[in-house]
Design a protein around this motif. Sequence first.
Motif, PDB file in Angstrom:
ATOM      1  N   LYS A  34       0.836  -1.191   0.000  1.00  0.00           N
ATOM      2  CA  LYS A  34       0.000   0.000   0.000  1.00  0.00           C
ATOM      3  C   LYS A  34       0.883   1.258   0.000  1.00  0.00           C
ATOM      4  CE  LYS A  34      -3.684   2.100   2.726  1.00  0.00           C
ATOM      5  NZ  LYS A  34      -2.964   3.372   2.932  1.00  0.00           N
ATOM      6  N   ASP A  35       0.545   2.211  -0.849  1.00  0.00           N
ATOM      7  CA  ASP A  35       1.247   3.492  -0.889  1.00  0.00           C
ATOM      8  C   ASP A  35       0.735   4.354   0.275  1.00  0.00           C
ATOM      9  OD1 ASP A  35       2.335   5.949  -1.433  1.00  0.00           O
ATOM     10  OD2 ASP A  35       1.532   6.119  -3.467  1.00  0.00           O
ATOM     11  N   PRO A  36       1.601   4.716   1.222  1.00  0.00           N
ATOM     12  CA  PRO A  36       1.093   5.499   2.359  1.00  0.00           C
ATOM     13  C   PRO A  36       0.767   6.950   2.001  1.00  0.00           C
ATOM     14  CG  PRO A  36       3.474   5.177   2.553  1.00  0.00           C
ATOM     15  CD  PRO A  36       3.028   4.387   1.352  1.00  0.00           C
ATOM     16  N   VAL A  37       1.335   7.456   0.894  1.00  0.00           N
ATOM     17  CA  VAL A  37       1.156   8.871   0.549  1.00  0.00           C
ATOM     18  C   VAL A  37      -0.309   9.161   0.210  1.00  0.00           C
ATOM     19  CG1 VAL A  37       1.754  10.683  -1.110  1.00  0.00           C
ATOM     20  CG2 VAL A  37       3.524   9.169  -0.200  1.00  0.00           C
ATOM     21  N   GLY A  38      -0.843  10.220   0.791  1.00  0.00           N
ATOM     22  CA  GLY A  38      -2.229  10.613   0.537  1.00  0.00           C
ATOM     23  C   GLY A  38      -3.182  10.137   1.619  1.00  0.00           C
ATOM     24  N   GLU A  39      -2.737   9.175   2.432  1.00  0.00           N
ATOM     25  CA  GLU A  39      -3.598   8.681   3.501  1.00  0.00           C
ATOM     26  C   GLU A  39      -3.963   9.831   4.449  1.00  0.00           C
ATOM     27  OE1 GLU A  39      -3.433   5.553   7.267  1.00  0.00           O
ATOM     28  OE2 GLU A  39      -1.677   5.757   5.994  1.00  0.00           O
ATOM     29  N   SER A  40      -5.233   9.902   4.840  1.00  0.00           N
ATOM     30  CA  SER A  40      -5.671  10.966   5.731  1.00  0.00           C
ATOM     31  C   SER A  40      -5.664  10.458   7.165  1.00  0.00           C
ATOM     32  CB  SER A  40      -7.075  11.421   5.325  1.00  0.00           C
ATOM     33  OG  SER A  40      -7.307  12.701   5.847  1.00  0.00           O
ATOM     34  N   ILE A  67      19.722  -0.581  -4.403  1.00  0.00           N
ATOM     35  CA  ILE A  67      18.412  -0.854  -5.008  1.00  0.00           C
ATOM     36  C   ILE A  67      17.298  -0.682  -3.976  1.00  0.00           C
ATOM     37  CG2 ILE A  67      16.987  -2.683  -6.023  1.00  0.00           C
ATOM     38  CD1 ILE A  67      19.042  -1.474  -7.923  1.00  0.00           C
ATOM     39  N   ASP A  68      17.537  -1.221  -2.801  1.00  0.00           N
ATOM     40  CA  ASP A  68      16.571  -1.171  -1.718  1.00  0.00           C
ATOM     41  C   ASP A  68      16.214   0.283  -1.375  1.00  0.00           C
ATOM     42  OD1 ASP A  68      15.180  -2.805   0.064  1.00  0.00           O
ATOM     43  OD2 ASP A  68      16.606  -2.365   1.679  1.00  0.00           O
ATOM     44  N   ALA A  69      17.229   1.104  -1.132  1.00  0.00           N
ATOM     45  CA  ALA A  69      17.015   2.495  -0.720  1.00  0.00           C
ATOM     46  C   ALA A  69      16.348   3.286  -1.839  1.00  0.00           C
ATOM     47  CB  ALA A  69      18.340   3.133  -0.331  1.00  0.00           C
ATOM     48  N   ALA A  70      16.793   3.064  -3.081  1.00  0.00           N
ATOM     49  CA  ALA A  70      16.233   3.825  -4.205  1.00  0.00           C
ATOM     50  C   ALA A  70      14.762   3.481  -4.397  1.00  0.00           C
ATOM     51  CB  ALA A  70      17.025   3.546  -5.480  1.00  0.00           C
ATOM     52  N   THR A  71      14.439   2.202  -4.350  1.00  0.00           N
ATOM     53  CA  THR A  71      13.057   1.821  -4.662  1.00  0.00           C
ATOM     54  C   THR A  71      12.100   2.157  -3.515  1.00  0.00           C
ATOM     55  OG1 THR A  71      13.531  -0.478  -3.991  1.00  0.00           O
ATOM     56  CG2 THR A  71      13.709   0.051  -6.325  1.00  0.00           C
ATOM     57  N   LEU A  72      12.544   2.011  -2.270  1.00  0.00           N
ATOM     58  CA  LEU A  72      11.693   2.420  -1.142  1.00  0.00           C
ATOM     59  C   LEU A  72      11.430   3.921  -1.197  1.00  0.00           C
ATOM     60  CD1 LEU A  72      13.348   0.307   1.709  1.00  0.00           C
ATOM     61  CD2 LEU A  72      10.989   0.073   0.928  1.00  0.00           C
ATOM     62  N   SER A  73      12.455   4.698  -1.558  1.00  0.00           N
ATOM     63  CA  SER A  73      12.291   6.149  -1.660  1.00  0.00           C
ATOM     64  C   SER A  73      11.299   6.515  -2.758  1.00  0.00           C
ATOM     65  CB  SER A  73      13.643   6.817  -1.933  1.00  0.00           C
ATOM     66  OG  SER A  73      14.529   6.584  -0.867  1.00  0.00           O
ATOM     67  N   LEU A  74      11.429   5.868  -3.922  1.00  0.00           N
ATOM     68  CA  LEU A  74      10.526   6.181  -5.033  1.00  0.00           C
ATOM     69  C   LEU A  74       9.088   5.795  -4.688  1.00  0.00           C
ATOM     70  CD1 LEU A  74      12.720   4.980  -8.051  1.00  0.00           C
ATOM     71  CD2 LEU A  74      12.274   7.347  -7.358  1.00  0.00           C
ATOM     72  N   LYS A  75       8.921   4.624  -4.064  1.00  0.00           N
ATOM     73  CA  LYS A  75       7.567   4.165  -3.711  1.00  0.00           C
ATOM     74  C   LYS A  75       6.851   5.191  -2.821  1.00  0.00           C
ATOM     75  CE  LYS A  75       4.147   1.162  -2.955  1.00  0.00           C
ATOM     76  NZ  LYS A  75       3.438   0.273  -3.869  1.00  0.00           N
ATOM     77  N   THR A  76       7.611   5.851  -1.958  1.00  0.00           N
ATOM     78  CA  THR A  76       7.018   6.808  -1.024  1.00  0.00           C
ATOM     79  C   THR A  76       7.103   8.255  -1.537  1.00  0.00           C
ATOM     80  OG1 THR A  76       9.125   6.651   0.152  1.00  0.00           O
ATOM     81  CG2 THR A  76       7.281   5.435   1.074  1.00  0.00           C
ATOM     82  N   GLY A  77       7.418   8.423  -2.841  1.00  0.00           N
ATOM     83  CA  GLY A  77       7.369   9.749  -3.450  1.00  0.00           C
ATOM     84  C   GLY A  77       8.535  10.658  -3.113  1.00  0.00           C
TER      85      GLY A  77
END
Lengths: 415, 415
Positions: free
Chosen positions: A89-95, A129-139
């Motif tokens: 689940k993308d946490p961004v936008g959650e209220s 890879i881990d740091a880059a992709t986690l960062s992108l997933k969370t915007g």
Amino acid sequence: MSEVIVRGKAAKAASYKMSGKTTAEKNEALAKIADQLLADKDYLISENAKDLEQGKKNGLPDSILDRIMLNEKRIEDMSAAIRLLIDLKDPVGESLETIEKENGLLIKKNRVPIGVIGMIYEARPNVTIDAATLSLKTGNAVILRGSSSASYSNQALVGSIHKALAQTSLPVDAVQLMEDTSRETAKELFHLNEYLDVLIPRGGKNLIDTVVRESTVPVLETGAGNCHIFIDESADYEMAENIVINGKTQRPSVCNAIESLLIHESWFAKNGTDLLAVLQGKGIELYGDETVCTAFSEAKQATEEDWATEYLALKLSVKIVKDVTEAVEHINQYGTNHSEAIITKNAENADIFLNGVDAAAVYHNASTRFTDGFEFGYGAEIGISTQKLHARGPMGLPALTSTKYFIYGQGQIRG
Amino acid sequence: MSEVIVRGKAAKAASYKMSGKTTAEKNEALAKIADQLLADKDYLISENAKDLEQGKKNGLPDSILDRIMLNEKRIEDMSAAIRLLIDLKDPVGESLETIEKENGLLIKKNRVPIGVIGMIYEARPNVTIDAATLSLKTGNAVILRGSSSASYSNQALVGSIHKALAQTSLPVDAVQLMEDTSRETAKELFHLNEYLDVLIPRGGKNLIDTVVRESTVPVLETGAGNCHIFIDESADYEMAENIVINGKTQRPSVCNAIESLLIHESWFAKNGTDLLAVLQGKGIELYGDETVCTAFSEAKQATEEDWATEYLALKLSVKIVKDVTEAVEHINQYGTNHSEAIITKNAENADIFLNGVDAAAVYHNASTRFTDGFEFGYGAEIGISTQKLHARGPMGLPALTSTKYFIYGQGQIRG
């Protein structure tokens, strides 16, 4: 302008673009990266070989060379991990909060990306890879600063990421890799408050301590675990034995393994030598206080240093205490605020321990080895925070977000 | 041992005792403090007089002397504020997450006190009471480091607190006041990572900047607000005028007042000189870009510095932009991530603005003056955070807490 400043500016600009990207856009980009890694497999392995060759020349130990090494299987594993990340689940936008005021104002507290994340880590290309992709997933945008001993590998991996991003709506600049991996650039990152919103060290205790001690950029401290189990007077023998063996031997090299055992004096008088004999039979070196060494002559004398040491090996310090209060005080003096357990049938003592011990995770009758983002069901783990602010314990994707108040009005002014 | 270390150790020890105190025990102590302040009124005023006398000798301006001054009314107000704090919900113990695993493990994420809070502030004795009582309510210990110009007042106030605490179950050491208020002790606090869990600066921009720039202890950054209103092409004239006047004049000295006005070029062509004339009529000094100065000759030419200045006075910089995107870019370049508003009838532009502007609070058609813990309904305010980690925007009591995982098992081990 130094490389750090150039990358800081570029990452900040990219972070503004990233914050507007939808979950679908971010997931599409992650899928492209997963594909690209597989497509670039041969090139990645050949670049990695240069790091390995250099490492051998420099006399790096085999354990480090193994961490640096990329093969088909490892690249496939990285790609598969990205597929799992896409499903989270993308946490961004959650209220998180909605407030309606009498004057008609609607106030919403929503999750937003943090902005620019700095990641300082050691010779593990998988963290790239881990740091880059986690960062992108969370915007977020990210500045990666790896070890010079994995430079060829990291450059190649980020090359694959950039190739993938160039085919998407995400800004290529959202992932920046420092080329200059000298100590000076690390120090510059510690003070890059203008462009970095957070700095996350990943690696051994020395790296983490240095970042925490020197950085004025906010840090997410992960890591060191000098974890204890306290066996209380009323503990069941079998349960205690199982949990101690699990805590110490199931994977001794990780931060949630136990390093120190505290035993109530009455329990020890009854069961102590039995337990110690079993532990020794498992190949564990024991370092005891005077009572322990007297009762069990094969234990070595523990020094003051032993109580504070994270062995990360089949070694265990053992101390006899007179009650739960002494156990709590010992842990608060020597522990690293990570994971601590009590084994007891006494509910009151369990409460004293769980409330009194200052740690991210406190256990009653269970192994400390469960402190883990996957075990808790978070699906991905940024690390295990041992600090008090922002995030504590296993950090899932929400740890890489901040919040923002959105306020909707129809002309309201303050009276 | 330096005073900082002595107080650090004592506060840490007290914090462990504080974490076990119930809401009733904490509220009882707060009530005793509220009473004690009233009982000690005469003594507090006489000690405060020494600070005022010293301040006059040292030539402190009247505005500072007024901040330092204690009279009956102000002491009664402090006492009344503590009564309000007693009525607020105690965040400690609140459960934020409950996870039940298939293996029977029960994982609870609960709010706990942070531990030891360091508070660095300027010549405002009321902050001494405010910081101490907010810390106690949330189960924390606190080290207070005020200004030497309020030393007598602070000592007397903390004396009252200690007298009150001595009659309760709370440790007297939970509130520590630095006697040595030299720069050196402040610097020592910046690096007291071993005993301090967080450092909160309260005061002007210079103080906050210094703490953020130098401290390796995690900081809660509150404060500076270079806030903007952007009047978009479709903005209603009357609404725009009302909100701008409210944002600038209702209380110009506070952080959520506006300092800069951005106006869409078409709206400006139609309504600009009318609005500027009204603002000037309110006694506001205007600093404009070229377009503004050409259209309205009484505006002064804005310099690059004006765009970045928090006037905290009846001054306003005014810039004409061609669209919402230019407004967002300007704000992200010069703003301080505090509170930013757009006035528009265009929902799409509102979205671009609210999502694109990097600030703690973003407004559509309302005054920035609402960014305030009391206005949001939090009932008490630690300050307004302009950082991204831990807390952002108005901070209520939960900002002074951390979390902890409590895990309950029946002998579970990891497989």
